[in-house]
Scaffold this active site. Structure first.
Site, PDB file in Angstrom:
ATOM      1  CB  THR A  67     -11.008  -5.024 -20.320  1.00 51.66           C
ATOM      2  OG1 THR A  67      -9.737  -5.659 -20.363  1.00 51.66           O
ATOM      3  CG2 THR A  67     -12.040  -5.977 -19.776  1.00 51.66           C
ATOM      4  CD  GLU A  98     -13.229  -7.513 -16.794  1.00 52.82           C
ATOM      5  OE1 GLU A  98     -14.046  -6.569 -16.875  1.00 52.82           O
ATOM      6  OE2 GLU A  98     -12.001  -7.361 -16.809  1.00 52.82           O
ATOM      7  CE  LYS A 110      -2.400   1.139   1.167  1.00 51.54           C
ATOM      8  NZ  LYS A 110      -1.788  -0.135   0.912  1.00 51.54           N
ATOM      9  CD1 TRP A 153      -5.548   2.839   1.216  1.00 51.99           C
ATOM     10  CD2 TRP A 153      -7.413   1.641   0.948  1.00 51.99           C
ATOM     11  NE1 TRP A 153      -5.168   1.571   0.872  1.00 51.99           N
ATOM     12  CE2 TRP A 153      -6.292   0.814   0.705  1.00 51.99           C
ATOM     13  CE3 TRP A 153      -8.685   1.096   0.816  1.00 51.99           C
ATOM     14  CZ2 TRP A 153      -6.415  -0.535   0.345  1.00 51.99           C
ATOM     15  CZ3 TRP A 153      -8.809  -0.238   0.466  1.00 51.99           C
ATOM     16  CH2 TRP A 153      -7.694  -1.042   0.229  1.00 51.99           C
TER      17      TRP A 153
END
Ligand code: ADP
Length: 544
Positions: A185, A331, A441, A446
């Site tokens: 990654t 993944e 935030k 959020w």
């Protein structure tokens, strides 16, 4: 009682054998440095994969040895995909766009013994070579006539490496859990981490990639594989294509070149294509400016980052192309969710259609999903509650390669924490609101940067948009909208904010808008929020 069915191992070798018997004549077209329109067939590719396997054996490669590639998408890379994995060695696809130190780190960490390199990437390898401790030989993906002069000891061309080798190779009977390929990654935080795929995970992922509502490969299609072959096994297409006999076109180093892609679509009769949104924005731009229609393209798969609604609309309305919005990650081999539309969708009101289009879709069968809060408690699928996405399944990684310490992402046994934050609708349609590390935030709540970007991109004068959180004395963080205007356009701050009015919750309204010429991209062609945040460190919002 046990079922009475054969326990045949799931191995990539059987994809190759099947393709060789049923689709040997299927054409493979590549753009390479030495030939801008190379033509071959799957039968020929696999014949050369056997020569390659003999050459690799002669070079001392065997079960489990890592063979690195630093290469673009073309037929030689495809030969390596099969030749290396099917002889039992591990194909390690390295992303040449990473920082050079990361490329060296990855090759050393993987312990690559041979390195197959595109001529255009050779200068990078020349620079890194003294630091590559495990590499015994470098082979350039070209023929002797095009082999660049180089100071690297023992350098040779791919064509001379496989020349004279027998065309027969006795493929070993591999256990299905044998490692087949390795991909790191990009490691936006810390060192890159290795994901080690197996024959079994690759074959099962292949079935998922081939269902009708997934990438849509059939024997009558031609697919343009734009997603790089060093990126998550190019989403499984190098396996899916040969499985069903789809004609494949590989754009080599031209994957980010709108004009070349448009030419290939027209001249090679491309019907399917796959890639990240930034590539499609380049292609659509080119098509708009050149006044061409992208024919006979019928379906484009988009993933890697959220696909703006404006991109889907332009594909649909100007070109009659259907967009498949998909979510996944290295993944996950990488397919996780696919956004498909239910029966009767055509008759829905446009606003409802759009609301579904921007979502990432339902889990592919084989992937289980849950969303959890910070304490790990499962959250409801009510379309409103956002939580950390965790997944499990036979093509989800169970650990990272030689990590050296316990993987935080695998802290809960049997689950992998993706680092993405999402809501789930009652019927399992996922909507990613952010990467956990990109979440804004504000006053303890959020704000979804992805939602804001999507709406901003809908403004006719906006080409690209990115939203980042900026420190705020009262609210902790507030959104800053960074905009790249379309060519020849000069939208104002007020125009853009006016566009957002009524399209987003009031308290999400960005505190400021800045205009830039371009946005920083990651090695996989996505907008780099990390780099953008760095660029705007210390930025003071007018509301602060
Ligand atoms: P990298 O970390 O190099 O970008 P990956 O390709 O594995 O490597 O990135 C996977 C991540 O990309 C996901 O965790 C998610 O944050 C993002 N992503 C992928 N597809 C989508 C999508 N359709 N919408 C939003 N985000 C996406």
């Amino acid at each position: 009682m046990q079922g009475l069915m054969m326990n045949v191992p799931l191995v990539i070798t059987d994809i190759m054998r099947h393709a060789e018997r049923c689709h040997a004549g299927t054409e493979v077209v590549s753009f390479t440095v030495d030939n801008p329109r190379h033509r071959t067939t799957l039968g020929e590719v696999f014949r050369r994969s056997r020569k390659l396997a003999n050459a690799l054996t002669r070079a001392g490669m065997g079960l489990g040895d890592r063979v690195g590639t630093l290469a673009w998408n073309d037929y030689r890379h495809l030969e390596l995909y099969y030749g290396v994995s099917c002889m039992g060695a591990v194909l390690h696809t390295v992303n040449p766009r990473l920082f050079p130190e990361q490329v060296a780190y990855i090759i050393n960490h993987a312990g690559d013994r041979l390195l197959f390199v595109d001529p255009l990437i050779l200068p990078l390898v020349e620079k890194l070579k003294p630091a590559l401790s495990s590499v015994e030989q470098v082979i350039v993906l070209t023929d002797d006539a095009h082999l660049p002069a180089s100071a690297i000891d023992g350098l040779r061309s791919y064509e001379s490496f496989i020349a004279g080798e027998p065309e027969e190779f006795d493929w070993p009977d591999l256990d299905e859990n044998t490692a087949s390929s390795l991909c790191y990654t990009s490691g936006t935080t810390g060192n890159p981490k290795g994901v080690l795929f197996s024959h079994r995970s690759t074959v099962l992922h292949n079935y998922a990639a081939l269902v009708g509502d997934a990438f849509g490969c059939t024997r009558r299609d031609t697919i343009l594989v734009v997603v790089p072959m060093f990126h998550a096994n190019a989403w499984g297409l190098p396996y899916a294509g040969p499985t069903v006999g789809t004609r494949m076109v590989f754009p080599g180093p031209k994957m980010g070149d709108g004009a070349t892609l448009a030419t290939l679509i027209a001249e090679e009769g491309i019907t399917l294509a796959s890639g990240v949104p930034t590539v499609w924005q380049l292609l659509l731009n080119h098509a708009r400016e050149a006044g061409v229609r992208l024919e006979p393209l019928r379906k484009v798969s988009v993933g890697g980052s959220a696909c703006p609604l404006a991109v889907m609309e332009e594909f649909r309305e100007r070109h009659g192309v259907e967009v498949l919005h998909a979510w996944g990650m290295t993944e996950m081999s990488p397919v996780g969710t696919l956004n498909t539309f239910p029966w009767g969708f055509e008759n829905w009101p446009k606003a409802e259609q759009d609301a579904l289009r921007v979502k990432q879709g339902q889990p592919a069968f084989g992937v289980q999903v849950k969303i959890v809060d910070d304490a790990g408690h499962e959250l409801p699928w009510d379309g409103r509650t956002a939580g950390i996405v965790k997944v499990r399944g036979p093509w989800v990684c169970s650990d990272y390669y030689k990590l050296g310490h316990p993987s935080e992402s695998h802290a809960e046994p049997g689950w992998f924490a993706t680092g993405d934050v999402a809501t789930m609708d009652p019927d399992g349609v996922m909507q990613i609101t952010d990467r956990a590390k990109d979440v804004i935030k504000s006053g303890g709540e959020w704000i979804s940067s992805i939602d804001l970007e999507n709406v901003a991109c809908g403004h006719p004068k906006v080409l690209q948009a990115a939203v980042i959180g900026i420190r705020h004395p009262k609210w902790d963080e507030r959104p800053l909208l960074v905009v790249v205007p379309r060519a020849g356009e000069a939208p104002t701050r007020e125009e853009v904010l006016g566009w957002l009015q009524g399209r987003i919750a009031n308290w999400w309204m960005p505190d400021d808008v800045v205009f830039v010429d371009s946005l920083p991209l990651t090695a996989t062609g996505k907008i780099s929020k990390l780099e953008l945040r760095k660029r705007f460190t210390g930025y003071v919002l007018p509301t602060a």
